[in-house]
Design a protein around this motif. Structure first.
Motif, PDB file in Angstrom:
ATOM      1  N   LEU A   1       0.859  -1.181   0.000  1.00 24.23           N
ATOM      2  CA  LEU A   1       0.000   0.000   0.000  1.00 24.23           C
ATOM      3  C   LEU A   1       0.894   1.229   0.000  1.00 24.23           C
ATOM      4  N   THR A   2       0.521   2.233  -0.784  1.00 24.13           N
ATOM      5  CA  THR A   2       1.329   3.449  -0.789  1.00 24.13           C
ATOM      6  C   THR A   2       0.487   4.681  -1.061  1.00 24.13           C
ATOM      7  N   GLY A   3       0.887   5.747  -0.439  1.00 25.57           N
ATOM      8  CA  GLY A   3       0.295   7.053  -0.691  1.00 25.57           C
ATOM      9  C   GLY A   3       1.251   7.944  -1.461  1.00 25.57           C
ATOM     10  N   HIS A   4       2.394   7.396  -1.860  1.00 25.40           N
ATOM     11  CA  HIS A   4       3.420   8.157  -2.567  1.00 25.40           C
ATOM     12  C   HIS A   4       3.311   7.947  -4.072  1.00 25.40           C
ATOM     13  N   ALA A   5       3.915   8.865  -4.801  1.00 25.22           N
ATOM     14  CA  ALA A   5       3.938   8.769  -6.257  1.00 25.22           C
ATOM     15  C   ALA A   5       4.792   7.576  -6.692  1.00 25.22           C
TER      16      ALA A   5
END
Length: 124
Positions: free
Chosen positions: A83-87
């Protein structure tokens, strides 16, 4: 699916993910906020059929990629999803996309995508 591991440093998101997982029929959510907590929950984590791993757990600490490496070294047999919230250009996210047999989902995680993960066969 009986048991899912959620490694996420955001308390609210971790709680929401576990609530959704239980709503979708997961009987146990092993929720940890750090690599160290994961190691402390070794036996429970290794019994999970699915691991949701936050790619970036914060500056200067072990990442979700480190967690996956550790799980595999412990003979983890379940599936893993980052899971990631980064570009996608973030260095850790680029490394996550290079992993074979591991999906990467963007935060916020769509509830339909989460449910679909639970319905996928092991080899998917």
């Amino acid at each position: 699916m009986r048991q899912v591991l959620v490694l996420e440093d955001d308390d609210d998101l971790r709680g929401m993910l576990c609530d959704l997982l239980r709503m979708y029929g997961v009987t146990a959510c092993v929720d940890v906020d750090s690599f160290e907590a994961l190691v402390q929950q070794r036996d429970a984590a290794l019994g999970c059929e699915l691991a949701l791993l936050d790619v970036n757990l914060g500056a200067g600490v072990q990442s979700g990629l480190d967690a996956l490496d550790w799980l595999l070294a412990q003979a983890y047999r379940g599936r893993a999803v980052f899971l990631t919230g980064h570009a996608r250009s973030h260095p850790l996210v680029r490394l996550a996309y290079e992993q074979t047999q591991v999906k990467v989902l963007a935060k916020p995680v769509d509830s339909r995508a989460l449910r679909a993960l639970l319905e996928e066969p092991r080899g998917a």
